[in-house]
Design a protein around this motif. Structure first.
Motif, short mmCIF file in Angstrom:
data_model
loop_
_atom_site.label_atom_id
_atom_site.label_comp_id
_atom_site.label_asym_id
_atom_site.label_seq_id
_atom_site.Cartn_x
_atom_site.Cartn_y
_atom_site.Cartn_z
N LEU A 176 0.82 -1.20 0.00
CA LEU A 176 0.00 0.00 0.00
C LEU A 176 0.86 1.26 0.00
N LEU A 177 1.92 1.27 0.79
CA LEU A 177 2.83 2.41 0.80
C LEU A 177 3.42 2.62 -0.58
N ARG A 178 3.86 1.55 -1.22
CA ARG A 178 4.44 1.65 -2.55
C ARG A 178 3.42 2.17 -3.56
N ASP A 179 2.20 1.64 -3.50
CA ASP A 179 1.18 2.03 -4.48
C ASP A 179 0.77 3.50 -4.31
N LEU A 180 0.56 3.93 -3.08
CA LEU A 180 0.13 5.31 -2.85
C LEU A 180 1.23 6.30 -3.24
N THR A 181 2.45 6.02 -2.82
CA THR A 181 3.53 6.98 -3.08
C THR A 181 3.98 6.95 -4.54
N THR A 182 3.74 5.85 -5.23
CA THR A 182 4.05 5.78 -6.65
C THR A 182 3.00 6.53 -7.46
N ALA A 183 1.74 6.41 -7.04
CA ALA A 183 0.65 7.09 -7.75
C ALA A 183 0.76 8.61 -7.61
N MET A 184 1.23 9.08 -6.45
CA MET A 184 1.35 10.52 -6.21
C MET A 184 2.70 10.83 -5.57
N PRO A 185 3.77 10.74 -6.34
CA PRO A 185 5.12 10.95 -5.79
C PRO A 185 5.29 12.35 -5.23
N ILE A 217 17.70 10.51 15.21
CA ILE A 217 18.44 9.35 14.71
C ILE A 217 17.79 8.82 13.43
N LEU A 218 16.49 8.79 13.41
CA LEU A 218 15.76 8.33 12.23
C LEU A 218 16.07 9.21 11.03
N ASP A 219 16.05 10.51 11.22
CA ASP A 219 16.36 11.45 10.13
C ASP A 219 17.78 11.28 9.63
N GLU A 220 18.71 11.08 10.57
CA GLU A 220 20.12 10.90 10.17
C GLU A 220 20.28 9.67 9.29
N TYR A 221 19.57 8.61 9.63
CA TYR A 221 19.66 7.41 8.81
C TYR A 221 19.01 7.62 7.45
N LEU A 222 17.85 8.25 7.42
CA LEU A 222 17.15 8.47 6.16
C LEU A 222 17.96 9.35 5.21
N ARG A 223 18.74 10.29 5.77
CA ARG A 223 19.58 11.16 4.94
C ARG A 223 20.90 10.51 4.56
N LEU A 246 9.43 -0.73 4.99
CA LEU A 246 8.81 0.59 4.91
C LEU A 246 9.87 1.69 4.99
N ILE A 247 10.78 1.54 5.93
CA ILE A 247 11.83 2.54 6.11
C ILE A 247 12.74 2.60 4.88
N GLU A 248 13.10 1.45 4.35
CA GLU A 248 13.99 1.44 3.19
C GLU A 248 13.31 2.03 1.95
N TRP A 249 12.03 1.77 1.78
CA TRP A 249 11.30 2.37 0.66
C TRP A 249 11.29 3.89 0.82
N ALA A 250 11.02 4.36 2.04
CA ALA A 250 11.00 5.80 2.29
C ALA A 250 12.39 6.40 2.05
N LYS A 251 13.42 5.71 2.48
CA LYS A 251 14.79 6.19 2.30
C LYS A 251 15.14 6.31 0.82
N GLN A 252 14.75 5.31 0.04
CA GLN A 252 15.08 5.29 -1.39
C GLN A 252 14.32 6.36 -2.17
N HIS A 253 13.15 6.76 -1.68
CA HIS A 253 12.30 7.68 -2.44
C HIS A 253 12.11 9.03 -1.73
N SER A 254 12.99 9.32 -0.77
CA SER A 254 12.99 10.62 -0.08
C SER A 254 11.62 10.97 0.51
N ILE A 255 11.00 9.98 1.12
CA ILE A 255 9.72 10.18 1.80
C ILE A 255 10.00 10.48 3.27
N PRO A 256 9.57 11.61 3.79
CA PRO A 256 9.82 11.90 5.21
C PRO A 256 9.09 10.91 6.11
N VAL A 257 9.77 10.48 7.16
CA VAL A 257 9.20 9.53 8.11
C VAL A 257 9.13 10.18 9.48
#
Length: 295
Positions: free
Chosen positions: A72-81, A98-104, A129-140
């Motif tokens: 669902l995360l992939r489908d929603l964020t792909t439909a509306m990047p 710490i989460l932000d440091e890893y995502l960046r 979920l975290i890795e998908w967000a990291k790869q596509h610059s989605i804030p967590v």
């Protein structure tokens, strides 16, 4: 007559064989709307795309639900990047840095896993979920209150939060927190506890601790919506079932938000939504009761 009899025979045989084939099927899940009408994943997805906030209530050890969360995360964020933020109960607000440091990409995953309070099933259930967000610059957003403060409330009541320093209060919803002890989900929790918890916690204080979590998650969801126009949030189903918990606080903070909820349940059969689960959410995803658990 013989021709008619043969036609009837083959018609009945076809019905029996179809029924047998259906019994042999092992669907992974079935989606129902609040009234118990079965719907397709694509239908649910289209409706969710129109919402400002999607609240996905999971069963924490349900492996199939975790797979569907990633889908669902992939489908929603792909439909509306570029539109969505991701919020997670599974991270406490004081781990946001710490989460932000890893995502960046500023710290290695080994440091992230060591210093953040990740759940035991992080690698199997939440890392995708975290890795998908990291790869596509989605804030967590780490939306949950630090567990130690919920523990304090459960043992001593919500008034104890007033004694905390300002830095600690920044990791939770603004005080004082309004708590409606008569909400269906809270009153059911209080009744199940029989007035007191086995460790000596008063039931009303335990409910207050849950309300602190709900209010805090709603608080950070609203903050996230200042950064992105839409958000999908993952949490235990208790926190949004019957449009209470997080939903109750969000509606107080942002009355005009378009909210849609999902609740994951398990049943022995998947053909019909059991009455006990109706109206739990806008969408109820039913999984087989005997499915594999992640822990």
């Amino acid at each position: 007559m013989r021709t008619i009899a043969l036609a009837v025979y083959f018609t009945l045989l076809s019905v029996v064989m179809q029924a047998y084939a259906q019994d042999k099927d092992k669907p992974a899940y079935v989606i129902f709307d609040a009234k118990g009408k079965q719907i397709a994943y694509g239908t649910m997805l289209k409706r969710l795309e129109a919402a400002d906030v999607v609240l996905f209530g999971e069963q924490h050890n349900n492996s199939l639900a975790h797979w569907l969360e990633w889908e669902l995360l992939r489908d929603l964020t792909t439909a509306m990047p570029g539109t969505y933020a991701l919020g997670l109960e599974m991270f406490e607000a004081d781990d946001q840095l710490i989460l932000d440091e890893y995502l960046r990409g500023q710290i290695k995953e080994s440091y992230f896993l060591k210093e953040a309070k990740v759940w035991d099933n992080y690698r199997t259930d939440y890392r995708p979920l975290i890795e998908w967000a990291k790869q596509h610059s989605i804030p967590v957003w780490a939306t949950n209150v630090p567990r130690r403060y919920a523990h304090m409330v459960a043992h001593h009541g919500p008034a104890i939060l007033d004694s905390l320093p300002a830095q600690a209060k920044a990791w939770m919803a603004p005080l004082p927190i309004t708590i409606d002890q008569e909400l269906r989900s809270y009153s059911q929790m209080r009744e199940m506890m029989g007035g007191n918890h086995g460790q000596g916690m008063q039931a009303t204080n335990f409910v207050a601790a849950q309300a602190l979590k709900d209010a805090t998650m709603a608080h950070f969801i609203v903050q996230a919506l200042e950064q992105k126009s839409k958000l999908i949030h993952y949490h235990g189903s208790f926190h949004s079932d019957y449009h209470e918990g997080i939903v109750w606080y969000l509606r107080r903070l942002r009355p005009g938000l378009r909210l849609l909820t999902i609740s994951c349940v398990e049943q022995e059969q998947l053909k019909k939504l059991e009455e006990v689960h109706q109206e739990k959410a806008d969408f109820i995803i039913v999984f087989p009761a005997g499915m594999h658990k992640s822990y």
